[in-house]
Scaffold this motif. Structure first.
Motif, PDB file in Angstrom:
ATOM      1  N   PHE A 110       0.834  -1.199   0.000  1.00  0.00           N
ATOM      2  CA  PHE A 110       0.000   0.000   0.000  1.00  0.00           C
ATOM      3  C   PHE A 110       0.870   1.251   0.000  1.00  0.00           C
ATOM      4  N   MET A 111       1.868   1.298   0.872  1.00  0.00           N
ATOM      5  CA  MET A 111       2.692   2.498   0.987  1.00  0.00           C
ATOM      6  C   MET A 111       3.506   2.742  -0.280  1.00  0.00           C
ATOM      7  N   ALA A 112       3.905   1.699  -0.977  1.00  0.00           N
ATOM      8  CA  ALA A 112       4.610   1.873  -2.251  1.00  0.00           C
ATOM      9  C   ALA A 112       3.695   2.573  -3.252  1.00  0.00           C
ATOM     10  N   THR A 113       2.431   2.175  -3.286  1.00  0.00           N
ATOM     11  CA  THR A 113       1.459   2.835  -4.151  1.00  0.00           C
ATOM     12  C   THR A 113       1.196   4.258  -3.677  1.00  0.00           C
ATOM     13  N   TYR A 114       1.070   4.435  -2.370  1.00  0.00           N
ATOM     14  CA  TYR A 114       0.786   5.738  -1.763  1.00  0.00           C
ATOM     15  C   TYR A 114       1.857   6.768  -2.123  1.00  0.00           C
ATOM     16  N   VAL A 115       3.129   6.418  -1.952  1.00  0.00           N
ATOM     17  CA  VAL A 115       4.194   7.388  -2.224  1.00  0.00           C
ATOM     18  C   VAL A 115       4.482   7.538  -3.709  1.00  0.00           C
ATOM     19  N   SER A 116       3.913   6.672  -4.557  1.00  0.00           N
ATOM     20  CA  SER A 116       4.115   6.812  -5.995  1.00  0.00           C
ATOM     21  C   SER A 116       3.174   7.843  -6.608  1.00  0.00           C
ATOM     22  N   GLU A 117       2.114   8.227  -5.882  1.00  0.00           N
ATOM     23  CA  GLU A 117       1.201   9.249  -6.372  1.00  0.00           C
ATOM     24  C   GLU A 117       1.698  10.607  -5.902  1.00  0.00           C
ATOM     25  N   PRO A 118       1.902  11.565  -6.809  1.00  0.00           N
ATOM     26  CA  PRO A 118       2.539  12.836  -6.454  1.00  0.00           C
ATOM     27  C   PRO A 118       1.884  13.588  -5.290  1.00  0.00           C
ATOM     28  N   LYS A 119       0.570  13.677  -5.285  1.00  0.00           N
ATOM     29  CA  LYS A 119      -0.105  14.424  -4.219  1.00  0.00           C
ATOM     30  C   LYS A 119       0.108  13.757  -2.864  1.00  0.00           C
ATOM     31  N   LEU A 120       0.043  12.445  -2.832  1.00  0.00           N
ATOM     32  CA  LEU A 120       0.225  11.707  -1.590  1.00  0.00           C
ATOM     33  C   LEU A 120       1.687  11.682  -1.164  1.00  0.00           C
ATOM     34  N   ALA A 121       2.588  11.607  -2.129  1.00  0.00           N
ATOM     35  CA  ALA A 121       4.018  11.632  -1.816  1.00  0.00           C
ATOM     36  C   ALA A 121       4.395  12.959  -1.176  1.00  0.00           C
ATOM     37  N   LYS A 122       3.729  14.021  -1.600  1.00  0.00           N
ATOM     38  CA  LYS A 122       3.999  15.345  -1.011  1.00  0.00           C
ATOM     39  C   LYS A 122       3.617  15.356   0.468  1.00  0.00           C
ATOM     40  N   ARG A 123       2.488  14.727   0.808  1.00  0.00           N
ATOM     41  CA  ARG A 123       2.097  14.628   2.218  1.00  0.00           C
ATOM     42  C   ARG A 123       3.106  13.827   3.021  1.00  0.00           C
ATOM     43  N   MET A 124       3.553  12.734   2.435  1.00  0.00           N
ATOM     44  CA  MET A 124       4.529  11.890   3.118  1.00  0.00           C
ATOM     45  C   MET A 124       5.841  12.641   3.290  1.00  0.00           C
ATOM     46  N   LYS A 125       6.212  13.453   2.308  1.00  0.00           N
ATOM     47  CA  LYS A 125       7.428  14.260   2.408  1.00  0.00           C
ATOM     48  C   LYS A 125       7.309  15.237   3.572  1.00  0.00           C
ATOM     49  N   THR A 126       6.141  15.836   3.731  1.00  0.00           N
ATOM     50  CA  THR A 126       5.916  16.757   4.840  1.00  0.00           C
ATOM     51  C   THR A 126       5.992  16.023   6.169  1.00  0.00           C
ATOM     52  N   ALA A 127       5.382  14.861   6.243  1.00  0.00           N
ATOM     53  CA  ALA A 127       5.364  14.103   7.491  1.00  0.00           C
ATOM     54  C   ALA A 127       6.743  13.577   7.864  1.00  0.00           C
ATOM     55  N   LEU A 128       7.508  13.122   6.877  1.00  0.00           N
ATOM     56  CA  LEU A 128       8.824  12.556   7.141  1.00  0.00           C
ATOM     57  C   LEU A 128       9.912  13.609   7.269  1.00  0.00           C
ATOM     58  N   GLY A 129       9.693  14.753   6.628  1.00  0.00           N
ATOM     59  CA  GLY A 129      10.728  15.773   6.596  1.00  0.00           C
ATOM     60  C   GLY A 129      11.770  15.517   5.517  1.00  0.00           C
ATOM     61  N   VAL A 130      11.506  14.551   4.655  1.00  0.00           N
ATOM     62  CA  VAL A 130      12.410  14.221   3.558  1.00  0.00           C
ATOM     63  C   VAL A 130      11.579  13.623   2.426  1.00  0.00           C
ATOM     64  N   ASP A 131      12.047  13.818   1.194  1.00  0.00           N
ATOM     65  CA  ASP A 131      11.353  13.273   0.029  1.00  0.00           C
ATOM     66  C   ASP A 131      11.487  11.750   0.043  1.00  0.00           C
ATOM     67  N   PRO A 132      10.348  11.018   0.037  1.00  0.00           N
ATOM     68  CA  PRO A 132      10.436   9.551   0.083  1.00  0.00           C
ATOM     69  C   PRO A 132      11.195   8.950  -1.095  1.00  0.00           C
ATOM     70  N   SER A 133      11.237   9.640  -2.236  1.00  0.00           N
ATOM     71  CA  SER A 133      11.955   9.111  -3.385  1.00  0.00           C
ATOM     72  C   SER A 133      13.473   9.160  -3.180  1.00  0.00           C
ATOM     73  N   ARG A 134      13.936   9.943  -2.205  1.00  0.00           N
ATOM     74  CA  ARG A 134      15.375  10.036  -1.924  1.00  0.00           C
ATOM     75  C   ARG A 134      15.852   8.977  -0.931  1.00  0.00           C
ATOM     76  N   LEU A 135      14.919   8.260  -0.334  1.00  0.00           N
ATOM     77  CA  LEU A 135      15.290   7.233   0.634  1.00  0.00           C
ATOM     78  C   LEU A 135      15.516   5.902  -0.079  1.00  0.00           C
ATOM     79  N   ASP A 136      16.496   5.138   0.388  1.00  0.00           N
ATOM     80  CA  ASP A 136      16.654   3.810  -0.179  1.00  0.00           C
ATOM     81  C   ASP A 136      15.517   2.940   0.366  1.00  0.00           C
ATOM     82  N   PRO A 137      15.232   1.808  -0.268  1.00  0.00           N
ATOM     83  CA  PRO A 137      14.059   0.994   0.114  1.00  0.00           C
ATOM     84  C   PRO A 137      14.016   0.616   1.597  1.00  0.00           C
ATOM     85  N   GLU A 138      15.158   0.303   2.185  1.00  0.00           N
ATOM     86  CA  GLU A 138      15.169  -0.096   3.596  1.00  0.00           C
ATOM     87  C   GLU A 138      14.848   1.087   4.513  1.00  0.00           C
TER      88      GLU A 138
END
Length: 160
Positions: A110-138
């Motif tokens: 689910f989270m892989a799908t969630y962060v692949s959508e731009p609008k949702l990835a932006k929310r995750m970036k805000t929550a994490l404080g970092v762009d999820p696409s910049r994190l390695d899978p682990e």
């Protein structure tokens, strides 16, 4: 490890904005587009049984509705886990839903799908404080492990 949104000063912002959001949703039916619903989630307390209302974003992905809790230690999350049921409220309309928390592989998928959508990835970036696409899978797996994900399944017809 990324900085968590719920441990910093932003948590105080939500204490101010949540009452206003609840008012807009319940009184004026402000709700957002069908794929990104802003709703009130009414959850019964674990010990008191008193209903608590919290504004949440309900995301529709693959025909199912999900809530991603950005604050894993919030009382409403603990109440939701304990009861397994909630009500989704918009204006005077209330829908009772069964709540199922995703774990392990289903949560990762689910989270892989969630962060692949731009609008949702932006929310995750805000929550994490970092762009999820910049994190390695682990690192991404570890970061999202702190976010509870709940699937909402209808249990009864909508009432007014």
């Amino acid at each position: 490890m990324p900085t968590r949104l719920d441990t910093g000063p932003w948590r105080h912002f939500y204490r101010l904005i949540n009452p206003a959001s609840r008012l807009l949703i319940r009184r004026f039916r402000v709700g957002g587009p069908s794929d990104d619903l802003l709703r009130v989630l009414r959850v019964r307390g674990r010990t008191t049984g008193q209903p608590y209302d919290v504004p949440v974003r309900i995301n529709t992905i693959g025909g199912n509705r999900y809530v991603v809790a950005m604050f894993s230690r919030a009382q409403w999350v603990k109440n939701l886990r304990a009861t397994g049921f909630a009500e989704v409220v918009l204006g005077k309309d209330t829908e009772r839903v069964a709540v199922h928390e995703l774990h392990d592989r289903s949560k990762t998928d689910f989270m892989a799908t969630y962060v692949s959508e731009p609008k949702l990835a932006k929310r995750m970036k805000t929550a994490l404080g970092v762009d999820p696409s910049r994190l390695d899978p682990e690192d991404l797996r570890l970061a999202i492990s702190e976010f509870p994900v709940f699937r909402l399944d209808p249990t009864a017809a909508t009432s007014s």
